[in-house]
Design a protein around this motif. Structure first.
Motif, short mmCIF file in Angstrom:
data_model
loop_
_atom_site.label_atom_id
_atom_site.label_comp_id
_atom_site.label_asym_id
_atom_site.label_seq_id
_atom_site.Cartn_x
_atom_site.Cartn_y
_atom_site.Cartn_z
N MET A 27 39.31 42.60 48.72
CA MET A 27 40.61 42.30 48.11
C MET A 27 41.01 43.40 47.13
N GLY A 28 40.01 44.08 46.50
CA GLY A 28 40.35 44.94 45.36
C GLY A 28 40.44 46.43 45.59
N TRP A 29 39.82 46.95 46.67
CA TRP A 29 39.68 48.41 46.76
C TRP A 29 41.01 49.15 46.94
N THR A 30 42.02 48.47 47.54
CA THR A 30 43.25 49.18 47.89
C THR A 30 43.97 49.77 46.67
N SER A 31 43.98 49.01 45.57
CA SER A 31 44.72 49.51 44.41
C SER A 31 44.06 50.77 43.85
N ILE A 62 39.09 39.55 39.01
CA ILE A 62 37.95 39.19 39.88
C ILE A 62 37.25 37.94 39.33
N ILE A 63 37.14 37.85 37.99
CA ILE A 63 36.50 36.65 37.40
C ILE A 63 37.28 35.40 37.81
N VAL A 64 38.62 35.48 37.72
CA VAL A 64 39.45 34.34 38.10
C VAL A 64 39.32 34.05 39.60
N ALA A 65 39.34 35.12 40.42
CA ALA A 65 39.26 34.92 41.87
C ALA A 65 37.90 34.32 42.26
N GLU A 66 36.84 34.79 41.61
CA GLU A 66 35.49 34.24 41.90
C GLU A 66 35.45 32.76 41.54
N ALA A 67 36.00 32.45 40.35
CA ALA A 67 36.01 31.05 39.90
C ALA A 67 36.84 30.20 40.87
N ALA A 68 37.99 30.76 41.31
CA ALA A 68 38.86 29.99 42.21
C ALA A 68 38.18 29.76 43.56
N LEU A 69 37.48 30.80 44.09
CA LEU A 69 36.78 30.62 45.37
C LEU A 69 35.66 29.59 45.23
N SER A 70 34.92 29.64 44.12
CA SER A 70 33.84 28.65 43.90
C SER A 70 34.44 27.26 43.72
N ILE A 112 26.27 34.96 36.45
CA ILE A 112 26.80 35.03 37.82
C ILE A 112 28.20 35.65 37.81
N SER A 113 29.05 35.14 36.90
CA SER A 113 30.43 35.60 36.86
C SER A 113 30.51 37.10 36.57
N LEU A 114 29.79 37.52 35.51
CA LEU A 114 29.83 38.94 35.14
C LEU A 114 29.13 39.80 36.17
N GLY A 115 28.00 39.30 36.67
CA GLY A 115 27.24 40.05 37.68
C GLY A 115 28.08 40.29 38.91
#
Lengths: 306, 268
Positions: B143-147, B202-210, B72-75
């Motif tokens: 969240m990520g596309w701007t950079s 993104i892995i950290v953000a996904e984990a934090a949102l979950s 899930i995390s990597l996907g």
């Protein structure tokens, strides 16, 4: 400096307006009906019409936007659906706790990063450099959602040195501040090491050494001042992460701040409160960015001229 | 020919990320345990034979949950990064190639999104869209596309003035050929470096949102929601938080080292 300050303040207006508009768009333009989300699928049509009217969602979009802007200017962010209290008052009650946590996290990050980065940058390639940078890379990789519970196990449960949760005196602040500031400390320490190591090899440091200054004095008096600008730039870029990091940190440590209020509002589907919290976070970030820009101007006079 | 430097960071990063990908793909096939199967006889069982990482409060095998969580995390993070890079490159590329007023207008819009803290935007979107994988992906990509838009625009503007672009244009290369044969290959290095650092974030953000209950919802295994549910048992069963915490830490470390190594390799 005064014209620089004026220019920065003027440039703040379109950014702040953009952020306000984006917050409005998030709640009002995203597909899906917030009223259905709040009341559930089984709500009666009469309840839906009544709540929609109460929130002003039955008015034209431009009218809602104008009311939103008018409300912000007058400090009126509507009323909470769940408690019926003014959103602005709820936010004002919680905001100081978040500011306290964010400042403590920032102070913790600087307190850790500067000695670590200085020790590594002053001794490039030595054991102390490798050790400090190894520590920094681990620090940046540990997610705060794990670091928080880990610190609780060690310092609260096993050693009993610090309180587990809640807000109180300085002792309550240490673990949340450490959780919030650890990743920032690691990033800043790496940057300081990098820029101090290259500044330490510059001609003006060699000249200072040739004039008889000790290496430590040459680094502190001459190299550090030049090495600090990229660190402040990076710090500015990372402040958004620090600010939003308070949300997770407050949830871990039951810290009664704005982040916890936001998550509670999301769980209760209290959209006016969600909107108010998001807006406060975003505008705080805009102001923090302005303060960072002003800090650059103080540190590096060339920036004021540009 | 240009010689690339393979640093320690790159080697360790590739090893860690490679292991993670292998675990995500092959792990659930080797550990053939249903990660959602409840077994109350093994509630909070410590690590040991049969359950190498122990069991959670409902007796579910932690190793199986970690391995499925890796998928899930990597996907999620791979799809989010792909979307962010594509959207950012298209928008940044369009701004750079259009130039003038259009460029200024597009980049002002990017600046406004950048003036909004990324994780807050993801939280707000996740709150409005509701929990669920597709909505989580949208929230994180927003969240990520701007950079990437900024990076691609900046790189394209710089590349436009480089000798090889001027030479290709002088030899009669059209815009499309110039973009595909010359500009995109030159962009791939900086994009790979940024994407590698981005995946860790993104892995950290996904984990934090979950963790906050706004991402992957239980019983589906996600490292973030495992950490959240493990917190209640921190005193009696610390392995419930240690296992997902270490998994997230190693994944982030791997992608950070990979990014470091790639940056050194491409000399950026």
């Amino acid at each position: 400096m005064r014209s620089y300050l004026a220019r920065r303040l003027i440039s703040l207006i379109p950014v702040a307006l953009g952020v306000v508009t984006l917050t409005f768009a998030l709640i009002h333009l995203i597909p899906g009906d917030p009223v259905i989300a709040m009341l559930g699928d089984n709500a009666s049509p009469a309840d839906i019409v009544s709540l929609r009217h109460r929130l002003g969602l039955d008015r034209p979009l431009w009218d809602q936007y104008a009311a939103f802007l008018y409300g912000i200017v007058h400090g009126d962010l509507g009323r909470s659906i769940s408690t019926n209290e003014p959103v602005a008052r709820l936010i004002a009650e919680r905001f100081p706790a978040t500011v306290e946590l964010a400042i403590a996290g920032l102070a913790m990050a600087i307190l850790i990063a500067f000695p670590l980065g200085f020790a590594a940058g002053a001794n490039p390639g030595r054991a102390i450099d490798i050790g400090a940078m190894g520590f920094a890379i681990v620090g940046v990789s540990i997610p705060h959602i794990y670091l928080g519970p880990l610190l609780m196990i060690v310092f609260s449960l096993n050693l009993g040195w610090l309180p587990l949760t809640g807000r109180g005196g300085l002792s309550h602040l240490i673990l949340p501040a450490l959780t919030l500031g650890a990743a920032l400390a690691a990033v800043l320490a790496r940057m300081l090491r990098q820029s101090l190591a290259s500044a330490g090899a510059a001609d003006y440091v060699r000249t200072a050494l040739a004039k008889g200054l000790s290496r430590r004095a040459a680094l502190v008096r001459h190299a550090l001042r030049n090495a600090i600008t990229p660190v402040v730039t990076l710090l500015g870029l990372q402040l958004g992460g620090l600010l939003t990091g308070t949300i997770v940190t407050e949830m871990i440590f039951s810290w009664p701040g704005l982040g916890r209020l936001l998550i509670t509002a999301i769980s209760a589907r209290d959209y006016p409160l969600v909107e108010g919290c998001v807006l406060t976070f975003a505008l705080t970030y805009v102001i923090v960015n302005l303060l960072t820009d002003l800090a650059y101007g103080l540190i590096d006079p060339r920036i004021r001229v540009e | 020919m240009k010689r690339h430097r393979f640093s320690v960071s790159l080697v360790v990063g590739v090893l860690l990320v490679g292991t993670l990908i292998l675990c995500a793909i092959a792990g659930p096939l080797i550990v053939r345990v249903n990660p959602e199967a409840i077994d109350l006889a093994h509630t909070l069982a410590p690590p040991g034979p049969g359950h190498w990482l122990g069991c959670d409060a409902l007796g579910r095998d932690l190793l199986a949950r970690i391995l499925w969580g890796a998928r899930i995390s990597l996907g999620v993070s791979s799809v989010v990064i792909a979307l962010s890079v594509i959207a950012g490159s298209l928008i940044g590329g369009f701004a750079a190639l259009a130039g003038g007023r259009t460029d200024e207008l597009v980049m002002r819009a990017v600046d406004i999104v950048l003036a909004f803290p990324g994780f807050l935007l993801a939280i707000a979107l996740a709150a409005i869209l509701g929990p669920g994988l597709p909505d989580l992906v949208i929230a994180l990509a927003a969240m990520g596309w701007t950079s990437y838009a900024r990076l691609v625009r900046g790189e394209l503007l710089a590349l436009r003035e480089r000798d090889f672009t001027v030479a290709a244009r002088a030899l009669g290369a059209r815009s499309a050929r110039l973009l595909v044969r010359h500009l995109l290959p030159a962009l791939s290095g900086p994009l790979m470096v940024q994407a590698s650092f981005g995946i860790g974030g993104i892995i950290v953000a996904e984990a934090a949102l979950s963790f906050l209950g706004l991402g992957v919802l239980p019983p589906a295994p996600s490292w973030g929601n495992m950490l959240d549910s493990g917190r209640a048992f921190i005193l009696v069963a610390p392995h419930l938080t240690t296992a997902p915490g270490v998994a997230i830490g190693l994944a982030v470390l791997g992608f950070n080292l990979l990014g470091d190594g790639l940056a050194q390799m491409f000399g950026s």
